[in-house]
Design an enzyme around this catalytic site. Sequence first.
Site, short mmCIF file in Angstrom:
data_model
loop_
_atom_site.label_atom_id
_atom_site.label_comp_id
_atom_site.label_asym_id
_atom_site.label_seq_id
_atom_site.Cartn_x
_atom_site.Cartn_y
_atom_site.Cartn_z
N SER A 90 0.81 -1.22 0.00
CA SER A 90 0.00 0.00 0.00
C SER A 90 0.85 1.27 0.00
CB SER A 90 -0.94 0.01 1.21
OG SER A 90 -0.21 -0.09 2.42
N ASP A 142 -2.01 6.78 11.83
CA ASP A 142 -1.28 6.18 10.71
C ASP A 142 0.06 6.89 10.56
OD1 ASP A 142 -0.27 5.17 8.37
OD2 ASP A 142 -2.08 5.49 7.18
N HIS A 179 1.86 5.35 6.23
CA HIS A 179 1.62 5.95 4.92
C HIS A 179 1.96 7.43 4.96
CE1 HIS A 179 -0.87 2.27 5.09
NE2 HIS A 179 -0.49 2.16 3.83
#
Length: 382
Positions: free
Chosen positions: A132, A361, A364
């Site tokens: 990802s 998060d 990312h």
Amino acid sequence: MASSTFILCFFAFSLLLGLVRLTKASKLEIEELSWLDDDKDEEINMVLGRHDSLRKCDFGSGKWVYDQTYPLYDAATCPYLSTRVTCRKNGRPDSDYEKWRWKPHGCNIPRFDALEFLGRMRRKRIMLVGDSIMRNQWESLICLVESVVPTDRKTVTYAGPTMAFHALDFETSIEFCWAPLLVELKKGPGNRRILHLDLIEENAKYWRAADVLVFDSAHWWTHSDKWTSWDLLMEGKHVARDMNRMVAYQRGLRTWAKWIDLNLDPRQSRVIFRSMSPRHNRDNGWKCYKQREPLAYASHPHVPEEMMILKGVLKSMRFPVYLQDITAMSALRKDGHPSVYTQAGGDKVVKQHGTGHGSADCSHWCLPGVPDIWNEMLNAML
């Protein structure tokens, strides 16, 4: 005596003239034969030479420089971004994280020029392969180029684990292929996930016709406990319930390396392996919450074990794969992660439940942001 000297001089001149003519004839013959007999070794040496020239500039060593002319695109006008990386739209109050560019020591990374990039990539397929975070980079690359392509001359297609942005007038595709472990992860009896360390073709069949391939694979190999990526490992007929994760990583990379060596031609394909993106997710991810600027330097710099293994595998390959080292430079960017801004109203969650609730998060990256700089580096390498 004078007559003898004249004869000797004339003979020497005639011999020299003959050698010149022979040399010219030989050169012409070689040039003619080159159209008939493609000298593969020479072409491969040229590719290797180009690969060596890239090593002269260490893109990974440098510093972050604040630049008011960044970012290179507006997230509000790029329709290809995932919700979880549009941090300002999700309520992040600051925007300075968008304005830092990377300045290597001793060389420069050219500012990304979308038209120039598409011109060089005309009639080519660029494929980013991985997890990802590689999709994070793919979305960045699309946003860097899409604004120069008219709306009716661009499209996105989906096929199996791949998605592709097409710039139709350039006949260029920028693709992403989901393969976080590179080798095959399959469902077995009892719905158990089996990681086949020696199988890759089910993933690799999508890579064959690409002109530029960019790989990453690291994070999924390090997941443990309830987040583990597999239930069993298999190599040949041998099945293991557990294995040292770095041993498994090395074996998986060797399978990938063998496929590259056997199936790709360095005269036709460029292959780059992007090093692992750092995670600032200690304390359940809250290490990146409210970070507003890059670190000036790493207080405890270290080389991850995954990087050492990757370098060893790449060194053993015949195919010239270039390592894009983004790990140390990105480790300075705690400020670049979505943190709580992966969805609208992130701050409200914090105010209601505090930082002990859920997780932020810190893996990312917000876009625009750090992956844009990875892509500027990638552009310079190409």
